[in-house]
Scaffold this motif. Sequence first.
Motif, PDB file in Angstrom:
ATOM      1  N   GLU A 168       6.404   0.540  -4.685  1.00 40.94           N
ATOM      2  CA  GLU A 168       5.104   0.335  -5.539  1.00 40.94           C
ATOM      3  C   GLU A 168       4.822   1.004  -6.543  1.00 40.94           C
ATOM      4  O   GLU A 168       4.485   0.408  -7.678  1.00 40.94           O
ATOM      5  N   PRO A 200      -1.406   4.274  -1.795  1.00 41.78           N
ATOM      6  CA  PRO A 200      -2.793   3.824  -1.196  1.00 41.78           C
ATOM      7  C   PRO A 200      -4.071   3.631  -1.849  1.00 41.78           C
ATOM      8  O   PRO A 200      -5.041   3.267  -1.709  1.00 41.78           O
ATOM      9  N   THR A 201      -3.863   4.491  -3.258  1.00 43.44           N
ATOM     10  CA  THR A 201      -4.924   4.589  -4.134  1.00 43.44           C
ATOM     11  C   THR A 201      -4.609   4.001  -5.447  1.00 43.44           C
ATOM     12  O   THR A 201      -3.395   3.847  -5.934  1.00 43.44           O
ATOM     13  N   ALA A 223      -2.964  -5.412   6.408  1.00 41.92           N
ATOM     14  CA  ALA A 223      -3.479  -6.293   5.375  1.00 41.92           C
ATOM     15  C   ALA A 223      -3.938  -7.586   6.223  1.00 41.92           C
ATOM     16  O   ALA A 223      -3.226  -8.037   7.223  1.00 41.92           O
ATOM     17  N   GLY A 280      -7.528  -3.416  -0.107  1.00 39.10           N
ATOM     18  CA  GLY A 280      -6.365  -3.551   1.039  1.00 39.10           C
ATOM     19  C   GLY A 280      -5.460  -4.839   1.148  1.00 39.10           C
ATOM     20  O   GLY A 280      -5.250  -5.336   2.107  1.00 39.10           O
ATOM     21  N   VAL A 321      -5.247  -3.279  -4.559  1.00 33.11           N
ATOM     22  CA  VAL A 321      -4.805  -1.906  -3.621  1.00 33.11           C
ATOM     23  C   VAL A 321      -6.272  -1.608  -3.140  1.00 33.11           C
ATOM     24  O   VAL A 321      -6.281  -1.362  -1.727  1.00 33.11           O
ATOM     25  N   LEU A 344       0.751  -1.255   0.046  1.00 32.22           N
ATOM     26  CA  LEU A 344      -0.033  -0.200  -0.123  1.00 32.22           C
ATOM     27  C   LEU A 344       0.846   1.101   0.073  1.00 32.22           C
ATOM     28  O   LEU A 344       0.567   2.302   0.629  1.00 32.22           O
ATOM     29  N   ASP A 392       1.704  -5.397   3.910  1.00 29.38           N
ATOM     30  CA  ASP A 392       1.362  -4.392   4.613  1.00 29.38           C
ATOM     31  C   ASP A 392       0.950  -5.033   5.851  1.00 29.38           C
ATOM     32  O   ASP A 392       0.042  -6.111   6.077  1.00 29.38           O
TER      33      ASP A 392
END
Length: 316
Positions: free
Chosen positions: A87, A64-65, A218, A143, A140, A61, A215
């Motif tokens: 990422e 995060p989007t 997660a 989550g 993503v 993440l 993460d």
Amino acid sequence: MSAQSTADTHRSTDPTPLSRFVAWLPDRVDRRIRVFAWLSFVAEVLIIGTGGAVRLTGSGLGCPTWPTCTPDSLVATQEMGIHGIIEFGNRTLTGVVGILALAVVVLVWRMRRERRDLFVLAAIVLGGVVAQALVGGVTVLTGLNPFIVGFHYVASVVLVGVCAAFLVRMNAAPGPRSLAVPRWYLITTHVTTLVLALTIVFGVLTTGAGPHSGDDAAVRSGFDAQVLEHVHAWPGYALFALTLVLAIVAWARRLPVRRWITALLAIELVQISVGLYQARNGLPEWAVGTHMVLAALTAAAMVVVVLNLKTPAVSR
């Protein structure tokens, strides 16, 4: 004929940039196709490695989007640190993979009727890359759901296999093919392929229950990782035993697949060694990542073996 009429006739017959480009495209497998096909294969394997790095470094993440990295930025920002870089780097590589897949489709376009097999395989890879980008976004947005993450990996392995199939077919003569091995050998090879698929699936489930979630926030699958380690190992050993039998028979009977089945056996041996090492040493990140890449290479080698069970039929 007037000068104006002559000029109009010349313009009407002058090829357009698009027609010149189509004429430039190869009408048979040449160096351009070979180079980009290999680059596409390497990129598909590499993105499995970078995807593993995202997960194993806890950068799942880092952005995060999706499709942007943050709500306000397409790329990773300085505040996101190393996780954002890792990422976003993987996302960037997806674009490279897509460009290479598109290049292969374009290069085989002119020969799409004569070599429909190559065109279909290239189109599958391109469509798969697009689908994988969407699945990555879902990963993503959910989550890092372990089942979606696992599906994402399995799909990547399938794309590596399709790229390997393209590499084999581009070096083979088109047309009907005939069996080059005994039928029982063909059946045993397909059974071995099924065992490989089970090994990979149970490996994915094992990772989904293990500590490398991508993460700290997660969720995990809830399965017992230690039990799954053993369940994953059983088809792995069966795979090695079946491949060993196939290799012995192939060399004893001088079958055309003997070199590739030996290569498959060697990859499996390395894979088992890495698997035992990681299981006995607390699942170090580098070993888990290597195990993931080797699984993809094992699948690719199996595809090559299967496709070499038949050879171009001899015309009479």
